[in-house]
Design a protein around this motif. Sequence first.
Motif, PDB file in Angstrom:
ATOM      1  N   SER A 206      -3.666   0.727  -5.561  1.00  0.00           N
ATOM      2  CA  SER A 206      -2.525   1.644  -5.668  1.00  0.00           C
ATOM      3  C   SER A 206      -1.738   1.567  -4.367  1.00  0.00           C
ATOM      4  CB  SER A 206      -3.008   3.071  -5.919  1.00  0.00           C
ATOM      5  OG  SER A 206      -3.873   3.480  -4.864  1.00  0.00           O
ATOM      6  N   ASP A 207      -0.468   1.941  -4.438  1.00  0.00           N
ATOM      7  CA  ASP A 207       0.452   1.753  -3.305  1.00  0.00           C
ATOM      8  C   ASP A 207       1.448   2.910  -3.338  1.00  0.00           C
ATOM      9  OD1 ASP A 207       1.982   0.598  -1.296  1.00  0.00           O
ATOM     10  OD2 ASP A 207       2.588  -1.156  -2.463  1.00  0.00           O
ATOM     11  N   THR A 208       1.588   3.638  -2.224  1.00  0.00           N
ATOM     12  CA  THR A 208       2.437   4.839  -2.231  1.00  0.00           C
ATOM     13  C   THR A 208       2.946   5.166  -0.830  1.00  0.00           C
ATOM     14  OG1 THR A 208       2.380   7.253  -2.592  1.00  0.00           O
ATOM     15  CG2 THR A 208       0.263   6.183  -2.285  1.00  0.00           C
TER      16      THR A 208
ATOM     17  N   GLY B 152      10.381  -3.387  -4.816  1.00  0.00           N
ATOM     18  CA  GLY B 152       9.143  -2.940  -5.437  1.00  0.00           C
ATOM     19  C   GLY B 152       8.505  -4.112  -6.179  1.00  0.00           C
ATOM     20  N   HIS B 153       7.369  -3.813  -6.840  1.00  0.00           N
ATOM     21  CA  HIS B 153       6.558  -4.903  -7.373  1.00  0.00           C
ATOM     22  C   HIS B 153       5.544  -4.382  -8.382  1.00  0.00           C
ATOM     23  CE1 HIS B 153       3.516  -3.312  -4.565  1.00  0.00           C
ATOM     24  NE2 HIS B 153       4.565  -3.084  -3.783  1.00  0.00           N
ATOM     25  N   GLY B 154       5.037  -5.276  -9.185  1.00  0.00           N
ATOM     26  CA  GLY B 154       3.882  -4.938 -10.000  1.00  0.00           C
ATOM     27  C   GLY B 154       2.682  -4.722  -9.094  1.00  0.00           C
TER      28      GLY B 154
ATOM     29  N   LEU C  18      -2.230  -6.332  -4.702  1.00  0.00           N
ATOM     30  CA  LEU C  18      -1.224  -5.491  -4.043  1.00  0.00           C
ATOM     31  C   LEU C  18       0.183  -5.856  -4.502  1.00  0.00           C
ATOM     32  CD1 LEU C  18      -0.500  -3.316  -1.977  1.00  0.00           C
ATOM     33  CD2 LEU C  18      -0.624  -5.059  -0.186  1.00  0.00           C
ATOM     34  N   HIS C  19       0.457  -7.115  -4.579  1.00  0.00           N
ATOM     35  CA  HIS C  19       1.792  -7.549  -5.002  1.00  0.00           C
ATOM     36  C   HIS C  19       1.677  -8.460  -6.209  1.00  0.00           C
ATOM     37  CE1 HIS C  19       3.250  -6.606  -0.712  1.00  0.00           C
ATOM     38  NE2 HIS C  19       3.616  -5.653  -1.528  1.00  0.00           N
ATOM     39  N   GLU C  20       2.146  -7.962  -7.340  1.00  0.00           N
ATOM     40  CA  GLU C  20       2.152  -8.752  -8.571  1.00  0.00           C
ATOM     41  C   GLU C  20       3.595  -8.855  -9.065  1.00  0.00           C
ATOM     42  OE1 GLU C  20      -0.411  -7.018 -11.561  1.00  0.00           O
ATOM     43  OE2 GLU C  20      -1.958  -6.514 -10.116  1.00  0.00           O
TER      44      GLU C  20
ATOM     45  N   LEU D  64       3.797  -0.408 -12.169  1.00  0.00           N
ATOM     46  CA  LEU D  64       4.802  -0.807 -11.178  1.00  0.00           C
ATOM     47  C   LEU D  64       4.709   0.063  -9.929  1.00  0.00           C
ATOM     48  CD1 LEU D  64       7.956  -1.073 -13.514  1.00  0.00           C
ATOM     49  CD2 LEU D  64       6.289  -2.877 -12.973  1.00  0.00           C
ATOM     50  N   ALA D  65       4.886  -0.575  -8.772  1.00  0.00           N
ATOM     51  CA  ALA D  65       5.087   0.163  -7.521  1.00  0.00           C
ATOM     52  C   ALA D  65       6.590   0.188  -7.284  1.00  0.00           C
ATOM     53  CB  ALA D  65       4.358  -0.507  -6.367  1.00  0.00           C
ATOM     54  N   ILE D  66       7.180   1.363  -7.531  1.00  0.00           N
ATOM     55  CA  ILE D  66       8.629   1.521  -7.372  1.00  0.00           C
ATOM     56  C   ILE D  66       8.858   2.105  -5.983  1.00  0.00           C
ATOM     57  CG2 ILE D  66      10.696   2.614  -8.333  1.00  0.00           C
ATOM     58  CD1 ILE D  66       9.366   2.677 -11.020  1.00  0.00           C
ATOM     59  N   GLU D  67       9.716   1.470  -5.190  1.00  0.00           N
ATOM     60  CA  GLU D  67       9.812   1.904  -3.792  1.00  0.00           C
ATOM     61  C   GLU D  67      11.191   1.702  -3.182  1.00  0.00           C
ATOM     62  OE1 GLU D  67       7.553  -0.322  -0.926  1.00  0.00           O
ATOM     63  OE2 GLU D  67       7.003  -1.872  -2.349  1.00  0.00           O
ATOM     64  N   PRO D  68      12.122   2.610  -3.502  1.00  0.00           N
ATOM     65  CA  PRO D  68      13.437   2.509  -2.876  1.00  0.00           C
ATOM     66  C   PRO D  68      13.380   2.759  -1.367  1.00  0.00           C
ATOM     67  CG  PRO D  68      13.240   4.539  -4.126  1.00  0.00           C
ATOM     68  CD  PRO D  68      12.034   3.727  -4.451  1.00  0.00           C
TER      69      PRO D  68
ATOM     70  N   PHE E 201      10.309   6.000  -0.143  1.00  0.00           N
ATOM     71  CA  PHE E 201       9.391   6.743  -1.022  1.00  0.00           C
ATOM     72  C   PHE E 201       8.874   5.775  -2.081  1.00  0.00           C
ATOM     73  CE2 PHE E 201      11.937  10.076   0.837  1.00  0.00           C
ATOM     74  CZ  PHE E 201      11.058  11.127   1.003  1.00  0.00           C
ATOM     75  N   GLU E 202       7.594   5.892  -2.391  1.00  0.00           N
ATOM     76  CA  GLU E 202       6.995   4.941  -3.330  1.00  0.00           C
ATOM     77  C   GLU E 202       5.898   5.601  -4.158  1.00  0.00           C
ATOM     78  OE1 GLU E 202       4.806   1.778  -1.409  1.00  0.00           O
ATOM     79  OE2 GLU E 202       4.878   0.527  -3.203  1.00  0.00           O
ATOM     80  N   HIS E 203       5.880   5.265  -5.441  1.00  0.00           N
ATOM     81  CA  HIS E 203       4.770   5.657  -6.303  1.00  0.00           C
ATOM     82  C   HIS E 203       4.322   4.458  -7.132  1.00  0.00           C
ATOM     83  CE1 HIS E 203       4.046   9.871  -5.736  1.00  0.00           C
ATOM     84  NE2 HIS E 203       5.278  10.229  -6.019  1.00  0.00           N
TER      85      HIS E 203
END
Length: 272
Positions: free
Chosen positions: A105-107, A177-179, A184-186, A208-212, A241-243
Motif C-alpha cells: 500500500s502507498d499513501t 500515480g500508478h497501479g 510498489l509501482h505497477e 490504484l495509487a492516486i497521488e496528485p 496527497f495519496e491513497h
Amino acid sequence: MPMRLKSFDDIAGIWRSGQLASRLHEELKQLLQPGVTTLELDKLAREFISKNQATPAFLGYRGFPAALCVSINDEIVHGIPGPRVIEAGDLVSIDLGVVLDGYVSDTAYTWLVGVDGVIDPEQAEQHDLARLCQGTNNSLQAGIEAMRAGARLRKVSLAIQDVLLRHKLGIVRELTGHGVGFALHEAPTIYNYDAGARGPLLENGAVLAIEPMATTGSDNILLAADQWTYKTADGSPAAHFEHTVALWDDQAFILTAHHDEAARGTFGRNGQ
Ligand code: MG
C-alpha cells in the motif's frame, strides 16, 4: 504492460497493509512537532512497521535509503530523511509504503506544522497554503470518485486536473500515480492532467495509487543534488496527497483511509 487485476482476497490483503500505513501516518502526525528531525520520523516508521511484522516498501527501492519520503515546503516528493529539523510553519509531506504479507500500500499526506504540532493545513491562516492543501486533497477525492468500472483511466486524470485548475494550482506533470498492490509501482501510469490518451479500461479488481502533486506557483520542477528530491523551480510550496484505492463491485474503496476520514466505507466492512 497490462494492469494486473486483484481478487477479493488480494484486495483484503492490500486493505490490511493500507490500514497499517494509515495508523503509521497517525503516529507520525503525533511526532510532527517543531524540533523533531526528519530522521526521527523515519526511525519511528521503521520501528512501527517492523513491530507489525511488515516491511517498508520504499527502503531499498531503486536504492532509496529510508522508509519514508519527507518533503518540506518547496520540496515536492522523495525527500530523504536526515538531520533537518522541522520548524513551526513548515509544510511537511510524508509519503510511505508498507508491505504486509506481500501486499503493498502507498499513501501520502501534507501537514502544516504549528507551534504545538500539526495544524490542519486546510484551516491554515495563510490563504495560499489552504488553497494548496484543499485543492490537492480535493483533486485526490475527485480522482477517486471518477473510478468506475467501464470508465477509461483518462476520466480519473481529467477529474484531478479539473479540481487543481479550479484552485489555480500548478500541476506537477513529471510525476504520476500508478497501479499498486503486488508491487510498489505497477501499470498503469496515472497522469494528474489530461495526457490525451484514453488509457486502459477500469475494471473491478483495479487497485490504484492516486497521488496528485501541486504547487502554488510554477509547475516547473528541479531534481536536487541528492538525485532524489524533487523541488519546485520557483521555490513555491508544494502539496502531495495519496491513497491506495480499489475498484470492487463498481465502488471505489479507499484502502488507506483513516477510519474517521470521509470515505465511502472501508473495504473490510462493506466490501462483500
Ligand atoms: Mg505512490
